[in-house]
Scaffold this motif. Structure first.
Motif, mmCIF file in Angstrom:
data_model
loop_
_atom_site.group_PDB
_atom_site.id
_atom_site.type_symbol
_atom_site.label_atom_id
_atom_site.label_comp_id
_atom_site.label_asym_id
_atom_site.label_seq_id
_atom_site.Cartn_x
_atom_site.Cartn_y
_atom_site.Cartn_z
ATOM 1 N N GLN A 109 -17.060 -37.750 -10.544
ATOM 2 C CA GLN A 109 -17.580 -38.732 -11.488
ATOM 3 C C GLN A 109 -18.695 -38.063 -12.285
ATOM 4 N N ASN A 141 -17.517 -47.786 -12.082
ATOM 5 C CA ASN A 141 -18.046 -49.112 -12.392
ATOM 6 C C ASN A 141 -17.817 -49.474 -13.853
ATOM 7 N N THR A 142 -18.082 -48.538 -14.754
ATOM 8 C CA THR A 142 -17.875 -48.789 -16.179
ATOM 9 C C THR A 142 -16.414 -49.088 -16.459
ATOM 10 N N GLY A 167 -21.836 -41.411 -13.637
ATOM 11 C CA GLY A 167 -22.136 -42.552 -12.780
ATOM 12 C C GLY A 167 -23.609 -42.925 -12.855
ATOM 13 N N ARG A 168 -23.920 -44.078 -12.321
ATOM 14 C CA ARG A 168 -25.307 -44.527 -12.342
ATOM 15 C C ARG A 168 -25.615 -45.284 -11.063
ATOM 16 N N SER A 193 -17.392 -43.104 -15.047
ATOM 17 C CA SER A 193 -17.964 -44.026 -14.071
ATOM 18 C C SER A 193 -16.896 -45.024 -13.657
#
Length: 270
Positions: free
Chosen positions: A48, A26-27, A51-52, A24
């Motif tokens: 990815q 973002n992570t 991802g979320r 991810s």
């Protein structure tokens, strides 16, 4: 083709980290922020695996789609930082317009595609989801706020089995790569991030966003948890909340939820 920043982004001091594949973006951005990274830095990949989306929903990016995050550590309150998602939506819509125009120039006679912004964080094409945005923030050293804006776009493939149908740029006849969209996005981000100006320019962003919004003046239903509220989508307010006019004459400010239009509005999230 490799990921690269646009010239305005480079001149503005943005940096870039790219990945062949990553869990991810973002992570990874938040991990870097906790370790002292202050940005501004873009992280980008075309694959990815973990991802979320909103509400911790899975957002898998198959090879060829775009997953990217922008990290900035800023001195602002979380409520103000949250409005940065509207700048992200405008930047993404502008980038999609750019690559769509470039594709039409390469293929004369192809159809013009119109993109709309869906509150709070999606981009639609023909009523179908093309891209989504996830903003996350947490306090780091010296009380500053690490803000990460994650963006996922269906470039070559769209997922199935969603409550609302999705679409990809390829489905729309727009032949571009994730790298093309990313470069255009970094350029547009500089513009709309500048208008946002730590929240001081949100009034201008709000007007621009409403000009491109889906469903304004139309019936919508918004599901939040187990509750659903329906009415007419009037506008968004100074905090970015959706203002809903209900059948009993009330004006309700909604801060979060899943929006359903048209026929779906009568049945909520079913």
């Amino acid at each position: 083709m490799m990921f690269s920043l646009g010239p305005r982004a480079t001149s503005a001091g943005y940096r870039l980290a790219t990945f062949d594949s990553i869990g991810s973006t973002n992570t990874e951005a938040l991990v870097r922020a906790r370790a002292g990274e202050t940005g501004p830095i873009w992280l980008a990949t075309t694959a990815q695996t973990a991802g979320r989306g909103r509400r911790q929903r899975a957002w898998v990016t198959p090879r060829g789609n775009l997953a990217t995050s922008i990290l900035e550590v800023i001195d602002t309150q979380p409520a103000v930082a949250a409005t940065l998602s509207f700048a992200a939506g405008l930047a993404l819509e502008a980038a999609l317009q750019t690559v769509s125009l470039e594709a039409r120039m390469r293929s004369p006679g192809s159809e013009n595609v119109t993109f709309h912004l869906k509150w709070p964080n999606d981009v639609l094409a023909g009523g179908r989801k093309l891209a989504g945005i996830l903003l996350e923030a947490e306090t780091v050293a010296h009380g500053r706020l690490a803000v990460v804006v994650g963006i996922g776009a269906n470039v070559v493939a769209a997922p199935g089995g969603l409550p609302n149908p999705a679409v990809s740029l390829r489905d729309l006849g727009i032949d571009v790569g994730a790298e093309d969209l990313f470069r255009a996005l970094t350029e547009a981000w500089v513009e709309f991030r500048g208008i946002w100006d730590r929240g001081r320019g949100f009034d201008d962003l709000r007007r621009l966003w409403l000009d491109r919004a889906a469903g304004v003046g139309q019936p919508v239903s918004i599901q939040s948890g187990s509750s659903t509220i329906s009415g007419i989508f009037e506008t968004i307010d100074d905090d970015g909340c959706l203002i809903l006019a209900t059948a009993d004459g009330k004006r309700v400010a909604v801060s979060a939820g899943d929006v359903y239009f048209g026929a779906a509005a009568s049945i909520g999230a079913t």
